[in-house]
Design a protein around this motif. Sequence first.
Motif, PDB file in Angstrom:
ATOM      1  N   LEU A  90       0.862  -1.311  -0.049  1.00  0.00           N
ATOM      2  CA  LEU A  90      -0.127   0.061   0.150  1.00  0.00           C
ATOM      3  C   LEU A  90       0.665   1.326  -0.049  1.00  0.00           C
ATOM      4  O   LEU A  90       1.620   1.310   0.889  1.00  0.00           O
ATOM      5  CB  LEU A  90      -1.074   0.001   1.093  1.00  0.00           C
ATOM      6  CG  LEU A  90      -1.817  -1.100   1.383  1.00  0.00           C
ATOM      7  CD1 LEU A  90      -1.148  -2.323   2.295  1.00  0.00           C
ATOM      8  CD2 LEU A  90      -3.258  -0.781   1.894  1.00  0.00           C
ATOM      9  N   GLU A  91       0.922   2.012  -1.082  1.00  0.00           N
ATOM     10  CA  GLU A  91       1.926   3.161  -1.099  1.00  0.00           C
ATOM     11  C   GLU A  91       1.505   4.355  -0.378  1.00  0.00           C
ATOM     12  O   GLU A  91       2.180   5.282  -0.248  1.00  0.00           O
ATOM     13  CB  GLU A  91       2.011   3.471  -2.662  1.00  0.00           C
ATOM     14  CG  GLU A  91       2.775   2.269  -3.454  1.00  0.00           C
ATOM     15  CD  GLU A  91       3.304   2.947  -4.827  1.00  0.00           C
ATOM     16  OE1 GLU A  91       3.188   4.180  -5.353  1.00  0.00           O
ATOM     17  OE2 GLU A  91       3.587   2.036  -5.488  1.00  0.00           O
ATOM     18  N   VAL A  93      -1.876   5.226   2.394  1.00  0.00           N
ATOM     19  CA  VAL A  93      -3.022   5.123   3.178  1.00  0.00           C
ATOM     20  C   VAL A  93      -3.351   6.340   4.044  1.00  0.00           C
ATOM     21  O   VAL A  93      -2.777   6.841   4.957  1.00  0.00           O
ATOM     22  CB  VAL A  93      -2.969   4.011   4.263  1.00  0.00           C
ATOM     23  CG1 VAL A  93      -4.298   3.887   4.970  1.00  0.00           C
ATOM     24  CG2 VAL A  93      -2.539   2.828   3.611  1.00  0.00           C
ATOM     25  N   VAL A  99      -5.811  -2.631   8.221  1.00  0.00           N
ATOM     26  CA  VAL A  99      -6.063  -3.597   7.049  1.00  0.00           C
ATOM     27  C   VAL A  99      -6.138  -4.948   7.410  1.00  0.00           C
ATOM     28  O   VAL A  99      -5.564  -5.582   8.197  1.00  0.00           O
ATOM     29  CB  VAL A  99      -4.681  -3.593   6.177  1.00  0.00           C
ATOM     30  CG1 VAL A  99      -4.763  -4.195   4.902  1.00  0.00           C
ATOM     31  CG2 VAL A  99      -4.270  -2.003   5.990  1.00  0.00           C
ATOM     32  N   THR A 109      -2.235   1.579  10.249  1.00  0.00           N
ATOM     33  CA  THR A 109      -1.403   2.422   9.643  1.00  0.00           C
ATOM     34  C   THR A 109      -1.807   3.693  10.354  1.00  0.00           C
ATOM     35  O   THR A 109      -3.080   3.996  10.714  1.00  0.00           O
ATOM     36  CB  THR A 109      -1.665   2.654   8.110  1.00  0.00           C
ATOM     37  OG1 THR A 109      -2.838   3.221   7.835  1.00  0.00           O
ATOM     38  CG2 THR A 109      -1.613   1.562   7.447  1.00  0.00           C
ATOM     39  N   SER A 115       4.723   4.499   2.968  1.00  0.00           N
ATOM     40  CA  SER A 115       4.331   3.288   2.155  1.00  0.00           C
ATOM     41  C   SER A 115       4.187   2.068   3.106  1.00  0.00           C
ATOM     42  O   SER A 115       5.061   2.040   4.108  1.00  0.00           O
ATOM     43  CB  SER A 115       4.959   2.883   1.116  1.00  0.00           C
ATOM     44  OG  SER A 115       6.282   2.796   1.228  1.00  0.00           O
ATOM     45  N   VAL A 133      -9.840  -2.527   4.107  1.00  0.00           N
ATOM     46  CA  VAL A 133      -9.159  -1.323   4.699  1.00  0.00           C
ATOM     47  C   VAL A 133     -10.204  -0.522   5.480  1.00  0.00           C
ATOM     48  O   VAL A 133     -10.946   0.100   4.873  1.00  0.00           O
ATOM     49  CB  VAL A 133      -8.455  -0.539   3.755  1.00  0.00           C
ATOM     50  CG1 VAL A 133      -7.565   0.468   4.368  1.00  0.00           C
ATOM     51  CG2 VAL A 133      -7.470  -1.437   2.887  1.00  0.00           C
ATOM     52  N   LEU A 183      -7.421   5.581  -0.066  1.00  0.00           N
ATOM     53  CA  LEU A 183      -6.357   4.774  -0.389  1.00  0.00           C
ATOM     54  C   LEU A 183      -5.683   5.896  -1.665  1.00  0.00           C
ATOM     55  O   LEU A 183      -6.010   5.700  -2.565  1.00  0.00           O
ATOM     56  CB  LEU A 183      -6.627   3.554  -1.101  1.00  0.00           C
ATOM     57  CG  LEU A 183      -7.193   2.492   0.124  1.00  0.00           C
ATOM     58  CD1 LEU A 183      -7.831   1.433  -0.649  1.00  0.00           C
ATOM     59  CD2 LEU A 183      -6.326   2.291   1.119  1.00  0.00           C
ATOM     60  N   VAL A 187      -2.223   0.362  -4.742  1.00  0.00           N
ATOM     61  CA  VAL A 187      -2.350  -0.742  -3.740  1.00  0.00           C
ATOM     62  C   VAL A 187      -2.192  -1.817  -4.799  1.00  0.00           C
ATOM     63  O   VAL A 187      -2.537  -1.779  -6.162  1.00  0.00           O
ATOM     64  CB  VAL A 187      -3.814  -0.948  -3.305  1.00  0.00           C
ATOM     65  CG1 VAL A 187      -3.504  -2.201  -2.398  1.00  0.00           C
ATOM     66  CG2 VAL A 187      -4.158   0.245  -2.335  1.00  0.00           C
TER      67      VAL A 187
END
Length: 847
Positions: A90-91, A93, A99, A109, A115, A133, A183, A187
């Motif tokens: 996941l670059e 969030v 998650v 997160t 990331s 998520v 997001l 992803v």
Amino acid sequence: MTHLDLQDGWTLTATAGDLPAHLADRLRSGLRVRVPGTSHTHLLDAGLLEDPYVDDHELRLAWMKRVDWAYERELVLDPPAHDERVDLVLEGVDTVGTVLLDGEVVLRTRNMHRSYRVDVRDRVRPTTQRLRVELASALTYAEAEAQRLGPRPLAYPQPFNTIRKMACSFGWDWGPDLQTAGLWRPVRVERWRVARLAGVRPLVTVEPDGTGVVEVHVDVERSGLPGGEVPLVVHATVAGAEAVARVDPTGTSAVVRLEVAHAPLWWPVGHGAQPLHALAVELRAADVAAPAAVRGTGPVLGAWTRRIGFRTVELDTSPDDQGTAFTLRVNGRPVFVKGANWIPDDHLLTRLTRARLARRLDQAVGAHLNLLRVWGGGIYESEDFYELCDERGLLVWQDFLLACAAYPEEQPLRDEIEAEAREHVARLTPHPSLVLWNGGNENLWGHEDWGWKDELDGRTWGRAYALEVLPAVVAELDPTRPYAANSPTSPGFAPEDVHPNDPDHGTHHQWEVWNRVDYSAYRDEVPRFCSEFGFQGPPTWATLRRAVRAEDGELASKEHPTFLLHQKADDGNGKLDRGMAPHLGVPADFVDWHWAAQLNQARAIRFAVEHYRSWWPTTAGAVVWQLNDCWPVTSWAAVDGDERPKPLWYAMRAAFAERLVTVQPRDGRDALVVVNDTPTLWKGVARLERQRLDGTVLSAADLPLTVGAWSVGTFGLPEALRSPEAPAGEALVVTLDHARTVHTWVEDVELDLHPQPLSAAVAPTQDGFQVDVVAHSLAKDVTLLVDHLDPDARVDDALVTLPAGARARFRVRTSAPIDPQDLLRVPVLRTANDVVVPVVRRAVAAR
């Protein structure tokens, strides 16, 4: 390695919060969405929200701050082989996320700026799985953290300093309060064997003999599965150079050194070319029988490519007779920084595209800028941004993301700030445009000057970030670039010993102008480097007409609540009025007021920039607040939220021109200052004329002069030209080659300006019109506000001051069916004369 992009197939559901009745059922049942995206963009795409940037819609979306959301989708994955890793990546969030895979938590997160990678190999099932998520309200989380950690002072009411989310998400004095959740970056699922490239960090230097050196620091992650403990080879190439490094069977890092003889240097725009070279890195399994210098023969386990440029960068902060320098040197050459501060170009970040960024950066270069400062209340920008800066030669000053607040140093915030810093310092090392890391915005200043000490009562506030944590990260990961503790800062001094905003030391922010004093006060100080100064003005007319309307759909007046919603500064309109009163007066008509406010903004910044440039090399840079807007708003920006240049943009282009002629006070007298920001000598004869406003020459002189490359020359004026006989009716006109300046001894409100100083004619062209004007009396700041006729129209120049007898040609690009004669009338063809004179006449009539 294989990738499975998870863009499609998501459902977004509101799981908690008070929802508007007309949306409740739809949001609780779920929307089909694509990622990247956020709550706001998804609802906009579905037609469920009105544009939050228009009218008073921002206020109507306050409910979204307290909503919890969930993204969910099916995930069908092949079972992993015995030696295969399966990672969920996941670059980005945004922000407080949980998650889950098939209901089991795999990640939590708390940082929008990081990331994340999770090994889910052992959780893959031979059935359809559910990836979910959950995103909790960022505001609710931040408030709870503020309660837990104790209060910390900050510039705005909501506790953006207790959560690692874009600070301006919570509103700023130029931005909306729209707290997104989503997001916001891609992803995917990555499957890989043996090892992968976990990080590639090229450190680029240039030896004194011109050899370009690239030390490629490579981090390797091993699978931890059968076959993972094998020798590896890292192979790197750039500009014809090639090298390899071996990694032993248990090793996780390597350094590959590449040398390029006579490397072509990368320069800032205006100083040379920007050659870029593809640096390619491959990771393979090693052939154990081959010599160590031979690249591996197995399959490629990982590949990485970026473009780099060869250049050196230094920051001179040495003490001298004036205080402490702050001079940037690129390839050994001192560079006067002609800059602007950069904020996220759209508050809804997922809408930003490479094409939009390219347009904005082209506008920066078009205004003769050579640096953008990525401000600490925004984001670490995308690769697109830095790549585009590399291509254009735009230097980047990168703030770490701490702004205008005391930041707790307790956990988990401390680890989160260090983790994001480590990630982005490593990520951005390839970019030659990046020349400075900065520890934050106005935090040291705030602690010393804004009453924080009493409010903190001994609690932590972020000193360790600026003076310990962040410089240590830069020293470890990117020793090729300098670090500054804050903006503003006094280098080499503890903030309690020398004030961080001392103009004689390091960087300085000038906000007394705008907030409290007239812009003429810019000349009261000669800072070593001014990294923030600005003056407000409204957006273009077309932007106002589209986005700032009253209940009946007509353009809102400046006192209307909708207009004030798009004016976030404290007492903003009052400061605009007080700022223009001594120079232009304050027009009563809204159309005239709009023009006067934009004109005064432009003049204030041009006044400051010319002053700062005239003091080079004592003053080594001027970074205007700000280049761009993130929505339609009255602000300090040169380009408004609809991407239209305001008059300020043209003023910056003129003030930052490579060659500049200006009249400045020196030792109690006016002097001619000639700025030559080019590599060639500027030798010529300046023509100086003291004229009446009707063009009658009262005194004249020719002044031979020579100014060296990258230099400033100061020349005394002849006695007959220094002082007017009748200040209200005279001007000094200076012409040197194609540069001209017109200097008056009193403000416009005191000048005997002709209310209609121009004759004008219009003719069609292939892509619009040309407008030719000639002045029969001094015409100040001739401008065509073409967006009054066509929102898409553009004009090539503005704010052109013409002494009597001078001519100018404006080229207007438009495809709209407009009446050409409208280009010659108010509110399109404007001067300072036509807005000042009615003000003066009203004042006379009132007496």
